[in-house]
Design a protein around this motif. Structure first.
Motif, mmCIF file in Angstrom:
data_model
loop_
_atom_site.group_PDB
_atom_site.id
_atom_site.type_symbol
_atom_site.label_atom_id
_atom_site.label_comp_id
_atom_site.label_asym_id
_atom_site.label_seq_id
_atom_site.Cartn_x
_atom_site.Cartn_y
_atom_site.Cartn_z
ATOM 1 N N GLY A 200 29.203 40.438 37.049
ATOM 2 C CA GLY A 200 29.206 39.198 37.860
ATOM 3 C C GLY A 200 30.541 38.485 37.991
ATOM 4 N N SER A 201 31.697 39.317 37.720
ATOM 5 C CA SER A 201 32.785 38.738 37.890
ATOM 6 C C SER A 201 33.358 38.933 39.305
ATOM 7 N N ARG A 202 34.709 38.493 39.741
ATOM 8 C CA ARG A 202 35.104 38.460 40.822
ATOM 9 C C ARG A 202 36.264 39.423 41.132
ATOM 10 N N MET A 203 36.412 40.312 40.006
ATOM 11 C CA MET A 203 37.497 41.349 39.761
ATOM 12 C C MET A 203 37.297 42.419 40.827
ATOM 13 N N ASN A 204 38.364 42.766 41.439
ATOM 14 C CA ASN A 204 38.237 43.962 42.265
ATOM 15 C C ASN A 204 38.020 45.116 41.630
ATOM 16 N N ASP A 205 38.472 45.631 40.736
ATOM 17 C CA ASP A 205 38.190 46.897 39.896
ATOM 18 C C ASP A 205 37.103 46.764 38.823
ATOM 19 N N LYS A 206 36.261 45.787 38.853
ATOM 20 C CA LYS A 206 34.945 45.660 37.942
ATOM 21 C C LYS A 206 34.177 46.920 37.772
ATOM 22 N N VAL A 207 34.102 47.414 38.945
ATOM 23 C CA VAL A 207 33.043 48.728 38.809
ATOM 24 C C VAL A 207 33.692 49.689 37.965
#
Length: 1017
Positions: free
Chosen positions: A887-894
């Motif tokens: 649910g975060s907005r981090m670009n590398d969260k995946v």
């Protein structure tokens, strides 16, 4: 009726304290205890004649008051004793003998002991004093024997010290007291008997009459009856040295030189009975049999006083029955019985087996079943024993009842045996009984007047499925008056007991209704009695059928009607107990409401003398509990009324059922859930009431349960009250500070108090409540660290506040949460128990840090996660972190989520929620490389199916990934169809899944409808 104290004696070598206390709950008092005995508060006063001081040993671990009554010459004589355990030894001390004021026996005892001068007794007075000794001894109680011994000592003093030559004390006078001690059933009765025999030996002497110059026997020595009486005392004793003591007496009698004091048959019978009374000891049965053989040998050698008879053999049978040799012991008893039969047939009439002989062997076999059931072999042997009385080999014309009694015992055995063909066997036994009485088989089933045998046959037939129809037919004949067996209450109660024992509720109910129906007809004595009502009430209690509550109530109503009509002299308090138990445990509000009404009726019945036992505190508490669970508005008022009734009855002397801890716990639980009375004044009014009663009764009523109950109610989300909970907690600490033994503030009450502070906190609008609760928690910690308190909440209390910080979106939430977390770590390092952060604590912290989903907040959560030691990470912590990343907005969260999932797979800490979180991260990613995200989603879904089973959310997420991340509509169409079919094959076809497919025009068409139809088929 008034009573007076006439006698008190204390056991030798036991010092009694003048003032002592004991809990009244340890006192067991029969219902017929004279009202003169008083139990005041926590002290039990038994008044001495002269000092009027309590006489209870200070270290007594238990106290029992024994009351023994008898009637002599139309006068009631009652003796009381106090039985205690002291220093692991048991003593029985007579407290007093209660007599009517005008009782001649009481006056005569007093006259002999206290009002006659030494040496002045006339021959008539001496004879009368001896008659009093015989009267008291015949009561066979320890207390009466003591008084008799005291009169004997007075007569001895009259002759020895008073010089009264008319006093001649024959052995019979001693013997009757020794026999009374032996039959008193008390542990120290045998010691007193032995001491009396010893004094007989020492005191036996001859005086010289100065007028005639001849020797006059003043006191005789022990005779054979003396030693037999002492031997019988040891035979009845349960002491470990009983057998050894008895054997020494027999050895003495066998070895002494006196011709008049030699053992006789009675001596050996008593010795054998001593062996027979040693239950579970195999060797003693063999000793009894050996002694019987010794008697036979002595008889053959010409000892006329030794003559083994039926009683001698019966004692040996009893010894084998009581031995621990299993079935083999029963078989040995049967062999001896068959030997008795043979000897009798051979002409030894004095060895004729009687009712006791046969029943003893039958009972020996019946002891060796499993779970109350007997094997076919044992039942065969019992039937063979029954055949011995019906085959005509033994002449029972002098006592024909033996045939029906023994056969009835065999039939009872068959009724309880559990063998498959019990009914067939019972019919055969019953027919043999009729044949032995000279009646035909066809006439026998209806003509026999042996009621017990007939009913036992019915029960045996009913217990066998193959013969149950015949049993019901015979039962029907009884009820319809077609049998010679009248449907008397006792007869039907036996059948009712069989149904109740087998939990046959419909049959028991039918039998009970038949009794009620027949009781209204003339000529049938089938009025249900106390046993009937007790059985039915107990059956209703054990039955889970909800209708049984109404039946239990109707049974009670019918019992009360019988009492009012005069058919019952007393009502059964057991029925009231069972009905109240049943009603209070019912799930129906109407049944729970009836429990209060039944309790009121029971109180009225006790006050009117219809019941012998008053309703106890437990019943009041059960009714209070049912009031607490009823969906009514006035439950608090009803609870207060019940408590007030208890107080009024105790105060007026009508009852001893004081409110206890559970009573007040139920009341507090009701009050804390009642908004009308939910205030500090009412709650503390109850607490003050408890405190006042503690001071008045000098008992402990406060304990942790009372306070925990109050705090549970005050911490309720709907009715909670933080301020009132704090007052209750402070009261608890105050009592502990004043050395209240049963009040000990613990972590649980601290947790409840903290939860109560948070009552009413719902959102940001009520953040003041949360800040106050936070300060409350920190203040508790501060007092603990300053050594002002010894109690801390557990991690549950800390997590409760953390959970509320997690729910709110206040800017200070992370900082407040960190303060709590650091406090928990610090306390844990310093040795506090159960306060270290756990998985739930860690998950709360991560969610609080990432509450706004900003990159900075998410990184803080990630760093926190990395700070957790690997051994403390569980699947819940991993999944929490995955959901935060998704649910975060981090670009590398995946990538971060996928790497975390790989780590979880390597540790085998993964479930379907873990994979769903990564699928969700792929769907929510803002990356422009959609193909890579789709590939990762497909790979994650593939791994999911390998490790576990996908759920509906898994299919929704992978379908959503295809629709969002793929541009090839044909490929989307094909894969969505395959996914939907896979979901249907797995039994997953919910509305959410179909709604997901319907969101695009091209994804839900006729082909999908056909796929759906195929799935359904």
């Amino acid at each position: 009726m008034s009573y007076k104290l006439i006698q008190i004696r204390l056991p030798f070598a036991l010092h009694w304290s003048r003032i002592a206390t004991c809990p009244t709950s340890n006192i067991l008092v029969p219902h017929h205890t004279p009202q003169k005995l008083q139990f005041n508060n926590s002290q039990c006063y038994y008044h001495h004649v002269s000092t009027s001081q309590p006489l209870i040993p200070p270290t007594a671990s238990s106290i029992r008051l024994n009351i023994t009554s008898t009637r002599r010459s139309n006068q009631k004589v009652t003796f009381a004793s106090l039985e205690t355990k002291h220093d692991n030894r048991r003593f029985i001390a007579p407290i007093e003998s209660f007599q009517k004021d005008n009782d001649p026996l009481s006056q005569d005892i007093s006259h002999v002991l206290h009002k006659t001068d030494l040496g002045s007794m006339t021959p008539k007075q001496i004879t009368h004093a001896k008659s009093i000794v015989y009267t008291l001894s015949n009561l066979r109680t320890f207390q009466a024997a003591q008084i008799a011994e005291e009169i004997l000592e007075r007569l001895i003093a009259e002759g020895a010290d008073g010089g009264n030559s008319h006093v001649k004390l024959e052995a019979k006078l001693y013997n009757t007291i020794i026999d009374a001690y032996g039959k008193s059933g008390t542990d120290n009765g045998v010691d007193r008997a032995e001491a009396l025999v010893e004094r007989m030996r020492e005191r036996s002497r001859v005086f010289v009459d100065l007028d005639t110059n001849e020797g006059v026997e003043f006191m005789t020595g022990p005779d054979l009856f003396t030693y037999n009486s002492l031997l019988n005392a040891w035979s009845r004793s349960k002491r470990e040295d009983a057998v050894t003591k008895a054997e020494k007496i027999v050895d003495f009698l066998e070895s002494n030189n006196s011709e008049t004091v030699k053992p006789n048959s009675i001596t050996y019978n008593i010795m054998m009975n001593t062996y027979a009374n040693q239950v579970g000891e195999y060797g003693y049965a063999q000793k009894a049999e050996d002694l019987l053989l010794h008697m036979t040998s002595l008889q053959k050698d010409g000892y006329e006083a030794i003559h083994p008879d039926t009683t001698s053999f019966n004692i040996v049978l009893k010894a084998w029955k009581n031995s621990g040799g299993g079935v083999e012991s029963a078989k040995r008893a049967e062999e001896i019985l068959r030997l008795m039969v043979k000897l009798y047939v051979d002409g030894h009439d004095d060895l004729k087996p009687d009712n006791v002989s046969f029943r003893t062997v039958i009972h020996a076999y019946m002891k060796h079943g499993e779970n109350g059931k007997l094997s076919s072999d044992i039942v065969d042997r019992i039937q063979d024993i029954g055949d011995l009385v019906t085959n005509g080999e033994i002449d029972f014309s002098d006592n024909p009842h033996i045939i029906s009694e023994v056969t009835g015992e065999v039939l009872k055995c068959l009724a309880k045996s559990g063998v498959a063909d019990a009914g067939k066997r019972a019919k055969s036994v019953f027919e043999k009984l009729n044949q032995s009485r000279g009646t035909t088989i066809s006439e026998g089933l209806n003509a026999t007047n042996h009621e017990n045998a007939y009913v036992s046959t019915v029960i045996a037939l009913l217990s066998d499925q193959k013969t149950a129809d015949l049993g019901h037919e015979m039962m029907h004949d009884i009820l319809e008056g077609k049998s010679s067996i009248l449907p008397r209450t006792y007869t039907l109660n036996r059948i009712l007991h069989f149904y109740c024992q087998n939990q046959n509720f419909p049959a028991a109910q039918d039998t009970y209704r038949a009794m009620l129906r027949l009781s209204k007809k003339q000529g049938f004595e089938t009025v249900p009695d106390i046993a009937t009502y007790n059985m039915m009430a107990n059956l209703c209690f054990q039955t889970n059928d909800e209708d049984s509550s109404f039946l239990a109530l109707s049974i009670l109503n019918e019992m009360e009607e019988e009492y009012k009509s005069g058919l019952l002299s007393k009502m059964s308090d057991f029925v009231y107990d069972m009905v109240i138990h049943k009603l209070t445990k019912s799930k129906l509000p109407i049944s729970q409401g009836n429990a209060h009404d039944v309790l009121m009726r029971m109180i009225k019945g006790y006050d009117n003398g219809a019941l012998e036992r008053e309703p106890g505190t437990i019943l009041f508490n059960m009714v209070l509990s049912s009031i607490m669970n009823q969906p009514v508005e006035n439950k608090a008022e009803k609870a207060f009324e019940l408590l007030q009734l208890m107080h009024e009855r105790v105060k007026s002397g009508k009852s001893k059922s004081h409110p206890d801890t559970r009573t007040y716990s139920h009341l507090l639980a009701i009050l804390t859930k009642d908004r009308k009375l939910h205030d500090s004044k009412t709650i503390f009014g109850v607490i003050q009431m408890i405190e006042d009663e503690e001071n008045e009764r000098r008992v402990f009523l406060f304990d942790n349960i009372v306070f925990e109950t109050a705090l549970y109610g005050l911490s309720d989300d709907q009715y909670g009250d933080g301020a009132l909970a704090d007052k209750v907690l402070k009261k608890m600490f105050f009592l502990r500070k004043n050395d209240h033994k049963l009040v000990n503030p613990n972590s649980m009450v601290m947790n409840l108090a903290i939860k109560a502070q948070l009552s009413g906190h719902r959102s940001t609008a009520s953040c003041k409540i949360l800040f106050d609760a936070h300060r409350y928690l920190m203040n508790i910690v501060s007092m603990y660290e300053k050594d002002e308190s010894k109690v801390l909440p557990t991690r549950v209390g800390f997590n409760t506040v953390l959970a509320h910080w997690e729910k709110t979106h206040h800017l200070k939430s992370p900082g407040m949460a960190e303060e709590i977390y650091k406090t928990m770590k610090r306390l844990s390092v310093n040795g506090a128990v159960d306060v270290s952060p756990n998985s739930f604590t860690n998950n709360l912290m991560m969610r609080i840090f990432a509450r706004d989903r900003k990159i900075k907040s998410t990184l803080k959560a990630v760093n926190f996660f990395k700070s957790i030691k690997e051994e403390q990470l569980d699947i819940h912590s991993y999944n929490c972190m995955l959901r935060i990343l998704a649910g975060s907005r981090m670009n590398d969260k995946v990538d971060m989520a996928n790497n975390l999932l790989l780590d979880m797979e390597s540790r085998k800490l993964v479930d379907v929620a873990s994979y769903n979180a990564v699928l969700s991260a792929c769907n929510l990613s803002n990356s422009n490389n959609k193909q890579r995200l789709l590939d990762l989603a497909i790979e994650t879904y593939r791994r999911l199916k390998v490790v576990t089973n996908p759920n509906e959310l898994s299919f929704i997420l992978i379908i959503r990934a295809w629709k969002k991340l793929s541009n090839d509509k044909t490929e989307i169409e094909r894969n969505l169809r395959l996914l939907y079919k896979d979901a249907c094959d797995r039994g997953i076809k919910g509305k959410r899944l179909e709604d997901e497919l319907k969101e695009n025009d091209y994804t839900w068409n006729k082909n999908y409808a056909e796929t759906s139809s195929e799935c359904l088929h």
